[in-house]
Design a protein around this motif. Sequence first.
Motif, mmCIF file in Angstrom:
data_model
loop_
_atom_site.group_PDB
_atom_site.id
_atom_site.type_symbol
_atom_site.label_atom_id
_atom_site.label_comp_id
_atom_site.label_asym_id
_atom_site.label_seq_id
_atom_site.Cartn_x
_atom_site.Cartn_y
_atom_site.Cartn_z
ATOM 1 N N HIS A 1 6.390 -7.351 3.762
ATOM 2 C CA HIS A 1 5.528 -7.760 4.881
ATOM 3 C C HIS A 1 4.780 -9.026 4.459
ATOM 4 N N PRO A 2 5.493 -10.119 4.221
ATOM 5 C CA PRO A 2 4.868 -11.318 3.647
ATOM 6 C C PRO A 2 3.838 -11.991 4.542
ATOM 7 N N HIS A 3 3.842 -11.695 5.827
ATOM 8 C CA HIS A 3 2.923 -12.355 6.756
ATOM 9 C C HIS A 3 1.698 -11.492 7.088
ATOM 10 N N THR A 4 1.590 -10.339 6.429
ATOM 11 C CA THR A 4 0.462 -9.438 6.661
ATOM 12 C C THR A 4 -0.455 -9.436 5.443
ATOM 13 N N PHE A 5 -1.757 -9.617 5.666
ATOM 14 C CA PHE A 5 -2.717 -9.537 4.563
ATOM 15 C C PHE A 5 -2.918 -8.081 4.184
ATOM 16 N N LEU A 6 -2.811 -7.761 2.886
ATOM 17 C CA LEU A 6 -2.973 -6.387 2.421
ATOM 18 C C LEU A 6 -4.317 -6.216 1.722
ATOM 19 N N ASP A 7 -5.169 -5.386 2.290
ATOM 20 C CA ASP A 7 -6.440 -5.010 1.676
ATOM 21 C C ASP A 7 -6.185 -3.777 0.806
ATOM 22 N N LYS A 8 -6.604 -3.844 -0.450
ATOM 23 C CA LYS A 8 -6.235 -2.797 -1.423
ATOM 24 C C LYS A 8 -7.363 -1.820 -1.741
ATOM 25 N N ARG A 9 -8.434 -1.861 -0.974
ATOM 26 C CA ARG A 9 -9.547 -0.936 -1.194
ATOM 27 C C ARG A 9 -9.297 0.405 -0.487
ATOM 28 N N SER A 10 -10.060 1.418 -0.884
ATOM 29 C CA SER A 10 -10.083 2.656 -0.114
ATOM 30 C C SER A 10 -10.762 2.374 1.220
ATOM 31 N N ILE A 11 -10.301 3.004 2.278
ATOM 32 C CA ILE A 11 -10.914 2.827 3.596
ATOM 33 C C ILE A 11 -12.398 3.156 3.560
ATOM 34 N N VAL A 12 -12.796 4.057 2.671
ATOM 35 C CA VAL A 12 -14.202 4.448 2.541
ATOM 36 C C VAL A 12 -15.080 3.249 2.164
ATOM 37 N N ASP A 13 -14.497 2.295 1.435
ATOM 38 C CA ASP A 13 -15.254 1.148 0.919
ATOM 39 C C ASP A 13 -15.124 -0.109 1.767
ATOM 40 N N ILE A 14 -14.486 -0.006 2.919
ATOM 41 C CA ILE A 14 -14.261 -1.190 3.748
ATOM 42 C C ILE A 14 -15.292 -1.257 4.882
ATOM 43 N N PRO A 15 -16.183 -2.248 4.858
ATOM 44 C CA PRO A 15 -17.117 -2.423 5.990
ATOM 45 C C PRO A 15 -16.333 -2.813 7.242
ATOM 46 N N ALA A 16 -16.748 -2.271 8.360
ATOM 47 C CA ALA A 16 -16.028 -2.537 9.604
ATOM 48 C C ALA A 16 -15.987 -4.020 9.939
ATOM 49 N N ASN A 17 -17.033 -4.779 9.549
ATOM 50 C CA ASN A 17 -17.057 -6.197 9.905
ATOM 51 C C ASN A 17 -16.077 -7.027 9.078
ATOM 52 N N GLU A 18 -15.437 -6.411 8.078
ATOM 53 C CA GLU A 18 -14.421 -7.112 7.293
ATOM 54 C C GLU A 18 -13.009 -6.824 7.789
ATOM 55 N N VAL A 19 -12.904 -6.002 8.816
ATOM 56 C CA VAL A 19 -11.612 -5.746 9.464
ATOM 57 C C VAL A 19 -11.463 -6.746 10.602
ATOM 58 N N PRO A 20 -10.339 -7.449 10.707
ATOM 59 C CA PRO A 20 -10.191 -8.469 11.756
ATOM 60 C C PRO A 20 -10.261 -7.880 13.163
ATOM 61 N N GLU A 21 -10.674 -8.710 14.108
ATOM 62 C CA GLU A 21 -10.624 -8.311 15.515
ATOM 63 C C GLU A 21 -9.159 -8.083 15.885
ATOM 64 N N CYS A 22 -8.909 -7.066 16.700
ATOM 65 C CA CYS A 22 -7.519 -6.695 16.966
ATOM 66 C C CYS A 22 -7.395 -6.005 18.317
ATOM 67 N N ASP A 23 -6.147 -5.899 18.766
ATOM 68 C CA ASP A 23 -5.852 -5.197 20.011
ATOM 69 C C ASP A 23 -5.528 -3.729 19.778
ATOM 70 N N GLY A 24 -5.175 -3.395 18.546
ATOM 71 C CA GLY A 24 -4.812 -2.013 18.256
ATOM 72 C C GLY A 24 -5.017 -1.665 16.797
ATOM 73 N N ILE A 25 -5.277 -0.396 16.538
ATOM 74 C CA ILE A 25 -5.390 0.134 15.180
ATOM 75 C C ILE A 25 -4.386 1.265 15.046
ATOM 76 N N ILE A 26 -3.568 1.198 14.007
ATOM 77 C CA ILE A 26 -2.561 2.234 13.781
ATOM 78 C C ILE A 26 -2.715 2.791 12.368
#
Length: 349
Positions: A42-67
């Motif tokens: 998936h070379p065109h996708t940025f991969l965040d390697k943290r646990s979801i527990v440690d990810i502030p919501a404001n560091e997740v990009p704006e999006c149309d969907g979450i899967i």
Amino acid sequence: MKIVSFFAGAGGLDLGFQKAGFDVIWANEYDKEIWETYEKNHPHTFLDKRSIVDIPANEVPECDGIIGGPPCQSWSEAGSMRGINDKRGQLFYDFIRILEAKQPKFFLAENVSGMLLNRHGEALKNIQELFKNAGVGYELSFQMLNASDFDVPQDRKRVFFVGIRKDLTFNFQFPNPIGKKIALQQAIFDLKDSVVPAKEGNKTNKENCTIANHEYMIGGFSSMFMSRNRVRSWDEQSFTIQAGGRHAPIHPQAPKMKFIEQNVRAFVNGKEDLYRRLSVRECARIQTFPDDFIFHYTHIAAGYKMIGNAVPVNLAKHMALSIKSQIENAEKKIRTRKKTNLELENSLS
């Protein structure tokens, strides 16, 4: 539409959405054994390697969907079945935390069929309410699907939750089964003569693989494995591909295992050499990953784990196409209604 993916694993769900025309701009996966496989495929996708527990919501990009597919071990019928009381089950709450903050048009969450067991009824009701009331709220639909009904040569039952933001004013309708099922012969017959065993210690034998990842786990079979027939014929669909290589189904070249007594089966005498586990590549084919999707690992168990934990690509694609078309239709109706109302207001002024 732009989407973000949590608990991405190797990216079967992500690839299915990409094939349906979505843009997976950002993904999150905490397991370091998976990172190389995800990033190279998936070379065109940025991969965040943290646990979801440690990810502030404001560091997740704006999006149309979450899967995503929050870890399923705590809900599995074969696992502890502690559900929401298990820390892995509680990761649902972090998925909802991000959802509430980002307010995308839709979300999709996938999990094992064990979620629907009566003993999880209270937790399931709680999760439904959390989804429905996240932010402005979502119209929630959920259903158990069998992957074999959606161009996947495998019996694999999973529960999908799909939420549609309330301002889009519709409830998601799950796609209907395709009808014609794909048999193992169509999926993996061409691979039967080119397989190699893993090296001692089940380390990868990739330098001797003429087809990438076409190697199988060696070693004995547990009494639990031998308690059931583990062979499906060429004209059938595979058993569920699991995340453990030792539990991989037996290749369909072998005859069905012989019944000895309750919970005891045996390999047919004189045919023992035909009983080998499906290879990593054969499991990937059954999960409908393309052959150019390469799995990177040192020990073969990691390959089986990545594949067994994935959502089958073709099933993900069918779900994605259905979500896409229903949202587009809803937005078209909203635009038409707004245009009509504006014209009416202008005519009255």
